[in-house]
Design a protein around this motif. Structure first.
Motif, short mmCIF file in Angstrom:
data_model
loop_
_atom_site.label_atom_id
_atom_site.label_comp_id
_atom_site.label_asym_id
_atom_site.label_seq_id
_atom_site.Cartn_x
_atom_site.Cartn_y
_atom_site.Cartn_z
N UNK A 150 1.02 -1.46 -0.08
CA UNK A 150 -0.30 -0.11 -0.27
C UNK A 150 0.54 1.29 0.09
N UNK A 151 0.65 2.28 -0.99
CA UNK A 151 1.09 3.82 -0.49
C UNK A 151 0.16 4.54 -0.30
N UNK A 152 0.83 5.41 0.55
CA UNK A 152 0.31 6.18 1.19
C UNK A 152 0.46 7.99 1.07
N UNK A 178 -0.97 -5.38 10.15
CA UNK A 178 -1.68 -6.71 11.57
C UNK A 178 -1.60 -8.11 10.82
N UNK A 179 -1.63 -8.31 9.33
CA UNK A 179 -2.07 -9.33 8.42
C UNK A 179 -1.23 -9.20 7.71
N UNK A 180 -0.19 -8.82 7.88
CA UNK A 180 1.15 -9.11 7.14
C UNK A 180 1.79 -8.75 5.99
N UNK A 181 0.90 -7.60 5.93
CA UNK A 181 0.70 -6.62 4.58
C UNK A 181 1.95 -5.48 4.42
N UNK A 182 2.54 -5.55 4.05
CA UNK A 182 3.20 -3.54 3.25
C UNK A 182 2.10 -2.71 2.98
N UNK A 183 3.56 -0.82 3.81
CA UNK A 183 2.75 0.04 3.57
C UNK A 183 4.32 0.87 3.14
N UNK A 184 4.51 1.65 2.53
CA UNK A 184 4.88 2.83 2.25
C UNK A 184 4.35 4.43 2.37
N UNK A 277 6.36 -1.46 7.08
CA UNK A 277 5.72 -0.50 7.27
C UNK A 277 6.95 0.59 6.80
N UNK A 278 7.56 1.24 5.45
CA UNK A 278 8.85 1.68 5.26
C UNK A 278 8.43 3.31 4.92
N UNK A 279 8.86 3.93 5.35
CA UNK A 279 9.35 5.10 5.00
C UNK A 279 10.56 5.52 3.80
N UNK A 280 9.52 6.51 2.80
CA UNK A 280 10.73 7.05 0.89
C UNK A 280 10.70 7.95 1.21
N UNK A 281 11.30 8.89 1.11
CA UNK A 281 12.19 10.37 1.08
C UNK A 281 11.92 10.27 -0.37
N UNK A 292 7.13 7.86 -7.07
CA UNK A 292 7.87 7.04 -6.57
C UNK A 292 7.45 6.04 -6.10
N UNK A 293 5.68 5.91 -5.68
CA UNK A 293 5.27 4.61 -4.49
C UNK A 293 5.55 4.06 -5.81
N UNK A 294 5.31 4.26 -7.03
CA UNK A 294 4.39 3.23 -8.03
C UNK A 294 5.48 2.28 -8.17
N UNK A 295 7.07 3.12 -8.65
CA UNK A 295 8.19 2.63 -8.65
C UNK A 295 9.06 1.78 -7.49
N UNK A 296 8.24 1.54 -6.66
CA UNK A 296 8.49 1.20 -5.28
C UNK A 296 8.31 -0.28 -5.63
N UNK A 297 6.59 -0.52 -5.89
CA UNK A 297 6.27 -1.85 -6.45
C UNK A 297 4.52 -1.38 -6.00
N UNK A 298 4.18 -0.40 -5.42
CA UNK A 298 3.08 -0.55 -4.83
C UNK A 298 2.17 -0.75 -5.78
N UNK A 299 0.95 -1.45 -5.06
CA UNK A 299 0.21 -2.26 -5.59
C UNK A 299 -1.17 -1.23 -5.99
N UNK A 300 -1.40 -0.75 -5.28
CA UNK A 300 -2.67 -0.11 -4.60
C UNK A 300 -2.25 1.60 -3.52
N UNK A 301 -2.76 2.24 -3.76
CA UNK A 301 -2.40 3.80 -3.23
C UNK A 301 -4.08 4.61 -1.96
#
Length: 389
Positions: A150-152, A178-184, A277-281, A292-301
């Motif tokens: 997930x991109x935020x 909590x369900x092992x997903x990822x977010x940036x 959970x990650x931070x992107x500059x 930037x988020x899409x290039x990083x691999x997020x599949x939904x925002x």
């Protein structure tokens, strides 16, 4: 837990696409018009229109190339058509090799070799059936919450953003993690004045140091222009919405990241390789951070807003969460989740967070967002440093 039976597309690198687009990629702004014409004639294609690719210093050309390669690698892309002018700074061969390594069908047409726009369009359309047949061969399969990246993003923020939309998004992020997903999340300018709170959530010293460093680096870059953002507020729309300083804005903005540990810090457009959970500059400008988020691999925002920012993104579905009671009514055709119910005292932050999480699951399985339905998702932007030459 998500009750929706989610479906997605498994790629060669085991990442999961939530869409299966043909990306039409101009290597340089000079061929945007060609990409737009071609895309208008091909269902399920997305042109990635931008203003880069030439007359830039080497570091910026390298970034543009890397970002375009990252977008090709995005799991929502099933194949790509690369359109080149023929004399630009971006190396189209590198883009083709990226697609080949990813096992994605691709083809490159060079306008100057084709003999102008009309022949270039014809050459593109000639190759499309072959590319599309390979894209269409991809079958959807059952996916898990751990497959969601997930991109935020927040934008057109006002005083309601920090009280409603942002914390509700943060609540949804906590459920996903909590369900092992990822977010940036990112927007480094909107960490200024709140970084001391985020460092306490960092998983280790390396992450803590990296987070502090990207904030310092951003502040130093801003100060070189003769501006100090601390104690000031650079966006007129934010001032109109009741925000007075960047610190005030940052305290509301970081709430969209939830409460879980931050596992690492990514450079702009860097591919996410871990989980959590990650931070992107990244900047706060909508099209640049989403690229930037899409290039990083997020599949939904998920994009929270007070005032009603309408932007989507070509290859990644964008869920809009709005919180200003008046603007939510005015901008309703762009709003996927109404968080103004928090401001009106009808729902809690946690209830709206669960609604956002349910919407993430639905969109992940194919439900169209408002931006997708409106076609409000045509352009990208690449965050570069240098002047044009």
């Amino acid at each position: 837990m998500c009750e929706i039976n989610m479906l997605g597309y498994e790629r060669n690198d085991n990442k999961i696409g939530l869409r299966n687009y043909l990306a039409i990629i101009p290597t340089v702004f000079c061929v945007n018009e060609v990409a737009e014409v071609v895309a208008s004639q091909i269902p399920n294609s997305k042109p990635l229109l931008h203003t880069h690719g030439c007359c830039e210093l080497k570091p910026d050309l390298e970034r543009t190339t890397n970002i375009l390669c990252g977008l090709i690698n995005n799991p929502n892309v099933g194949g790509c058509l690369i359109i080149s002018l023929g004399c630009e700074g971006v190396n189209n061969e590198e883009l083709i090799q990226t697609a080949n390594r990813a096992g994605k069908s691709s083809y490159c047409v060079i306008l100057q070799k084709a003999g102008g726009m009309t022949k270039c369009v014809e050459a593109c359309l000639e190759k499309i059936p072959e590319i599309q047949s390979q894209i269409n061969a991809s079958k959807r399969k059952k996916i898990e919450l751990s497959d969601i990246v997930l991109g935020i993003k927040c934008g057109s923020s006002d005083a309601t953003s920090g009280f409603a939309a942002n914390p509700a998004v943060g609540s949804a992020v906590d459920i996903l993690i909590a369900h092992e997903g990822s977010a940036i999340f990112g927007e480094t300018t909107e960490l200024i004045g709140a970084e001391h709170l985020l460092v306490n959530r960092c998983a280790n010293n390396e992450t803590r140091d990296s987070l502090v460093n990207i904030v310092k680096r951003m502040e130093e870059k801003i100060k070189r222009t003769g501006v100090d953002m601390r104690g000031s507020q650079p966006t007129p729309g934010n001032i109109y919405g009741g925000l007075t300083t960047i610190e005030e804005k940052s305290l509301g903005a970081i709430s969209k990241s939830g409460t879980t540990q931050i596992q690492g810090v990514l450079e702009y457009g860097q591919t996410l390789l871990g989980h959590g959970l990650y931070v992107m500059d990244s900047p706060g400008k909508e099209n640049e951070i989403m690229t930037g988020l899409a290039s990083g691999g997020v599949n939904i925002i998920v994009f929270s807003t007070g005032g009603g920012a309408p932007q989507g993104f070509p290859i990644v579905p964008v869920i809009k969460v709005a919180s200003n009671p008046q603007k939510t009514i005015i901008m309703k055709e762009h709003v996927d989740i109404d968080a103004s119910t928090i401001i009106n005292g009808v729902e809690s932050v946690e209830n709206v967070g669960r609604k956002i999480f349910t919407e993430i699951c639905a969109v992940a399985s194919g439900k169209k967002t408002k931006a997708e339905l409106l076609g409000y998702d045509k352009t990208i932007g690449i965050y570069v440093d240098g002047p044009s030459i």
